[in-house]
Design a protein around this motif. Structure first.
Motif, PDB file in Angstrom:
ATOM      1  N   PRO A  68     135.173  71.986  76.384  1.00 17.61           N
ATOM      2  CA  PRO A  68     136.028  72.749  75.396  1.00 17.61           C
ATOM      3  C   PRO A  68     135.587  74.192  75.125  1.00 17.61           C
ATOM      4  O   PRO A  68     134.583  74.653  75.264  1.00 17.61           O
ATOM      5  CB  PRO A  68     135.615  71.983  74.138  1.00 17.61           C
ATOM      6  N   CYS A  69     136.684  75.140  75.530  1.00 10.78           N
ATOM      7  CA  CYS A  69     136.503  76.555  75.180  1.00 10.78           C
ATOM      8  C   CYS A  69     138.023  76.872  75.202  1.00 10.78           C
ATOM      9  O   CYS A  69     138.911  76.967  75.952  1.00 10.78           O
ATOM     10  CB  CYS A  69     135.919  77.371  76.502  1.00 10.78           C
ATOM     11  N   VAL A  70     138.057  77.476  73.655  1.00  8.78           N
ATOM     12  CA  VAL A  70     139.527  77.897  73.430  1.00  8.78           C
ATOM     13  C   VAL A  70     139.595  79.357  72.930  1.00  8.78           C
ATOM     14  O   VAL A  70     138.888  79.534  71.742  1.00  8.78           O
ATOM     15  CB  VAL A  70     140.411  76.902  72.470  1.00  8.78           C
ATOM     16  N   GLU A  71     140.383  80.141  73.399  1.00 10.21           N
ATOM     17  CA  GLU A  71     140.499  81.573  72.801  1.00 10.21           C
ATOM     18  C   GLU A  71     141.597  81.761  71.937  1.00 10.21           C
ATOM     19  O   GLU A  71     142.545  81.224  72.154  1.00 10.21           O
ATOM     20  CB  GLU A  71     140.495  82.434  74.144  1.00 10.21           C
ATOM     21  N   LEU A  72     141.305  82.429  71.043  1.00  2.37           N
ATOM     22  CA  LEU A  72     142.356  82.834  69.910  1.00  2.37           C
ATOM     23  C   LEU A  72     142.459  84.477  70.168  1.00  2.37           C
ATOM     24  O   LEU A  72     141.677  85.077  69.749  1.00  2.37           O
ATOM     25  CB  LEU A  72     142.172  82.421  68.506  1.00  2.37           C
ATOM     26  N   VAL A  86     146.185  78.293  62.698  1.00  2.00           N
ATOM     27  CA  VAL A  86     145.807  77.450  63.828  1.00  2.00           C
ATOM     28  C   VAL A  86     144.521  76.482  63.537  1.00  2.00           C
ATOM     29  O   VAL A  86     143.739  76.929  62.932  1.00  2.00           O
ATOM     30  CB  VAL A  86     145.647  78.306  65.052  1.00  2.00           C
ATOM     31  N   ILE A  87     144.782  75.059  63.765  1.00  2.00           N
ATOM     32  CA  ILE A  87     143.441  74.410  63.458  1.00  2.00           C
ATOM     33  C   ILE A  87     143.092  73.866  64.854  1.00  2.00           C
ATOM     34  O   ILE A  87     143.635  73.664  65.810  1.00  2.00           O
ATOM     35  CB  ILE A  87     144.377  73.075  62.460  1.00  2.00           C
ATOM     36  N   TYR A  88     141.839  74.014  64.759  1.00  2.68           N
ATOM     37  CA  TYR A  88     140.942  73.700  65.854  1.00  2.68           C
ATOM     38  C   TYR A  88     140.000  72.546  65.329  1.00  2.68           C
ATOM     39  O   TYR A  88     139.080  72.442  64.595  1.00  2.68           O
ATOM     40  CB  TYR A  88     139.767  74.715  66.537  1.00  2.68           C
ATOM     41  N   SER A  89     140.576  71.177  66.090  1.00  2.00           N
ATOM     42  CA  SER A  89     139.736  69.989  65.323  1.00  2.00           C
ATOM     43  C   SER A  89     139.422  69.080  66.430  1.00  2.00           C
ATOM     44  O   SER A  89     140.337  68.232  66.849  1.00  2.00           O
ATOM     45  CB  SER A  89     140.586  69.260  64.358  1.00  2.00           C
ATOM     46  N   THR A  90     138.173  69.337  67.030  1.00  2.65           N
ATOM     47  CA  THR A  90     137.732  68.464  68.053  1.00  2.65           C
ATOM     48  C   THR A  90     136.456  67.634  67.809  1.00  2.65           C
ATOM     49  O   THR A  90     135.840  67.831  66.717  1.00  2.65           O
ATOM     50  CB  THR A  90     137.319  69.062  69.472  1.00  2.65           C
ATOM     51  N   ASP A  91     136.041  66.306  68.550  1.00  7.21           N
ATOM     52  CA  ASP A  91     135.121  65.775  68.096  1.00  7.21           C
ATOM     53  C   ASP A  91     135.178  65.138  66.681  1.00  7.21           C
ATOM     54  O   ASP A  91     134.402  65.602  65.823  1.00  7.21           O
ATOM     55  CB  ASP A  91     133.729  66.283  68.589  1.00  7.21           C
ATOM     56  N   ARG A 120     147.612  71.215  56.878  1.00  7.78           N
ATOM     57  CA  ARG A 120     148.939  71.371  55.797  1.00  7.78           C
ATOM     58  C   ARG A 120     149.687  72.700  56.674  1.00  7.78           C
ATOM     59  O   ARG A 120     149.159  73.679  56.550  1.00  7.78           O
ATOM     60  CB  ARG A 120     148.617  71.763  54.591  1.00  7.78           C
ATOM     61  N   ASN A 121     150.907  72.236  57.065  1.00  8.73           N
ATOM     62  CA  ASN A 121     151.802  73.451  57.783  1.00  8.73           C
ATOM     63  C   ASN A 121     151.432  74.156  58.703  1.00  8.73           C
ATOM     64  O   ASN A 121     152.039  75.302  58.854  1.00  8.73           O
ATOM     65  CB  ASN A 121     152.260  74.146  56.397  1.00  8.73           C
ATOM     66  N   ALA A 122     150.169  73.704  59.436  1.00  8.54           N
ATOM     67  CA  ALA A 122     149.752  74.523  60.394  1.00  8.54           C
ATOM     68  C   ALA A 122     150.798  74.570  61.441  1.00  8.54           C
ATOM     69  O   ALA A 122     151.325  73.790  61.910  1.00  8.54           O
ATOM     70  CB  ALA A 122     148.573  73.956  61.067  1.00  8.54           C
ATOM     71  N   ASP A 123     150.902  75.745  62.232  1.00  9.63           N
ATOM     72  CA  ASP A 123     151.589  76.218  63.278  1.00  9.63           C
ATOM     73  C   ASP A 123     151.111  75.267  64.428  1.00  9.63           C
ATOM     74  O   ASP A 123     152.122  74.986  65.056  1.00  9.63           O
ATOM     75  CB  ASP A 123     151.664  77.721  63.430  1.00  9.63           C
ATOM     76  N   ILE A 124     149.881  75.208  64.676  1.00  9.50           N
ATOM     77  CA  ILE A 124     149.346  74.647  65.870  1.00  9.50           C
ATOM     78  C   ILE A 124     148.285  73.654  65.409  1.00  9.50           C
ATOM     79  O   ILE A 124     147.320  74.211  64.665  1.00  9.50           O
ATOM     80  CB  ILE A 124     149.008  75.568  67.095  1.00  9.50           C
ATOM     81  N   VAL A 125     148.017  72.538  65.857  1.00  6.97           N
ATOM     82  CA  VAL A 125     146.954  71.863  65.594  1.00  6.97           C
ATOM     83  C   VAL A 125     146.169  71.117  66.819  1.00  6.97           C
ATOM     84  O   VAL A 125     147.015  70.261  67.757  1.00  6.97           O
ATOM     85  CB  VAL A 125     147.147  70.572  64.757  1.00  6.97           C
ATOM     86  N   ILE A 126     145.100  71.750  67.176  1.00  6.27           N
ATOM     87  CA  ILE A 126     144.476  71.351  68.352  1.00  6.27           C
ATOM     88  C   ILE A 126     143.582  70.093  68.377  1.00  6.27           C
ATOM     89  O   ILE A 126     142.582  70.297  67.377  1.00  6.27           O
ATOM     90  CB  ILE A 126     143.779  72.628  69.282  1.00  6.27           C
ATOM     91  N   PHE A 127     143.964  68.936  68.834  1.00  4.64           N
ATOM     92  CA  PHE A 127     143.510  67.668  68.066  1.00  4.64           C
ATOM     93  C   PHE A 127     142.832  66.984  69.145  1.00  4.64           C
ATOM     94  O   PHE A 127     143.321  66.499  70.323  1.00  4.64           O
ATOM     95  CB  PHE A 127     144.482  66.862  67.719  1.00  4.64           C
ATOM     96  N   ASP A 128     141.633  66.412  68.734  1.00  3.60           N
ATOM     97  CA  ASP A 128     140.825  65.413  69.655  1.00  3.60           C
ATOM     98  C   ASP A 128     141.606  64.386  69.895  1.00  3.60           C
ATOM     99  O   ASP A 128     141.494  63.385  68.827  1.00  3.60           O
ATOM    100  CB  ASP A 128     139.329  65.184  68.929  1.00  3.60           C
ATOM    101  N   ALA A 129     141.985  63.966  70.890  1.00  3.86           N
ATOM    102  CA  ALA A 129     142.746  62.787  71.395  1.00  3.86           C
ATOM    103  C   ALA A 129     142.111  62.089  72.548  1.00  3.86           C
ATOM    104  O   ALA A 129     143.016  61.828  73.631  1.00  3.86           O
ATOM    105  CB  ALA A 129     144.226  63.161  71.723  1.00  3.86           C
TER     106      ALA A 129
END
Length: 318
Positions: free
Chosen positions: A64-68, A204-209, A228-237
């Motif tokens: 994991p490494c995600v840039e905003l 933007v939501i960053y939700s991993t592990d 709630r109402n987030a434009d993007i949810v980055i999610f641990d799947a």
């Protein structure tokens, strides 16, 4: 705002093997049977329009490494997995020898989320400012320990950048550069924290592990409120639903289907599947994406949720 994915795998980096490449080529040739291409452009157009993503691309192998990208003069990045190395190359190229200011947000300090930092080029550039934000008391200890002898040849104290560790308080808004950032505790061994980033009316939501047990209604509603109402949810799947509720229950990760359910509860706009299982090949990851999209269609009410799967090199513009 732009989001760039430099690393999307979980647990350990992986790479395509020679067998993987031959398999992709063989499948592509079988599907193209009877077709002829006179030019590279014709072949490229066919591959782009008619072949599955899993044959023409790869989801990648960096952790994991995600840039905003906020549009200001600073950098913002979640986690320092092995994807931090190419992210660092990007920063150095963009800065053209000028020192950078980099804001790092650590979900937690398991190895796959910190292993890229010793290879993060800007850390070796004098004048660079790196602020590492996190909620754990052990963040600085973990970063220093992984570069201590005998684990790495360059000690943390030898890095040329000015590195600062910033302690964040869960569920409290923090102003960091252009963003308002809110951390939230998640269920994972040793705890992890998700982050909500807000700027100019976008979130933007960053939700991993994070492992989600939807039978715990209070926990589910708590995360739905966080999303709630987030434009993007980055999610641990990391897992398929069957894995997540059976053999890998209590392993600290979630599934593609639970991601859809939580984002539907939250009325989020776009779910991005993340932290891919290293044992899953590209075809398996594509099937998990299709499964999540089909589930979203079957359970959709009056709200449409876009579903994507992250891959190394993906960019999303908000």
């Amino acid at each position: 705002m732009k989001i760039r994915f430099w690393g999307t795998r979980g647990s350990i980096p992986v790479a395509l093997t020679a067998v993987d490449i031959r398999d992709k080529l063989a499948q592509a040739l079988v599907q193209a049977s009877g077709r002829t291409f006179d030019t590279y452009e014709q072949a490229h157009a066919y591959a782009s329009s008619e072949l599955d993503f899993s044959l023409t691309h790869t989801f990648g192998g960096h952790t994991p490494c995600v840039e905003l990208e906020a549009g200001d003069d600073e950098y913002y990045v979640c986690d320092m997995g092995s994807g931090a190395r190419p992210f660092g190359v990007h920063v150095l190229a963009k800065q053209a020898r000028k020192p950078a200011t980099v804001n790092v947000f650590m979900s937690h300090v398991h190895w796959d989320h910190i292993m890229g930092f010793p290879f993060f080029g800007p850390a070796y550039v004098p004048g660079t400012k790196i602020r590492i934000h996190g909620c754990h008391d052990v963040v600085e200890q973990a970063f220093r320990l992984q570069q201590a002898a005998p684990f790495f040849p360059v000690d943390f104290s030898q890095l040329a950048a000015n590195i600062e560790f910033v302690k964040l308080v869960p569920d409290q808004p923090n102003k960091v550069g252009s963003f308002t950032v809110i951390p939230h505790l998640q269920l994972h061994s040793g705890d992890s924290y998700g982050f909500r980033f807000e700027k100019d009316g976008k979130s933007v939501i960053y939700s991993t592990d994070s492992e989600h047990k939807l039978e715990n209604r209070a926990e589910a509603e708590g995360f739905a409120n966080f999303f709630r109402n987030a434009d993007i949810v980055i999610f641990d799947a990391m897992y398929a639903l069957a894995e997540a509720i059976s053999v890998k229950a209590d392993w600290g990760h979630s599934s593609n289907i639970v991601g859809v359910e939580l984002c539907q509860m939250a009325r989020a706009k776009h779910l991005v599947l993340f932290h891919h299982e290293p044992a899953n090949d590209d075809a398996t990851l594509e099937s998990l994406l299709k499964e999540a999209r089909r589930f979203e269609e079957l359970t959709r009410s009056d709200h449409v949720l876009k579903v994507s799967a992250s891959y190394d090199g993906l960019e999303i513009q908000l």
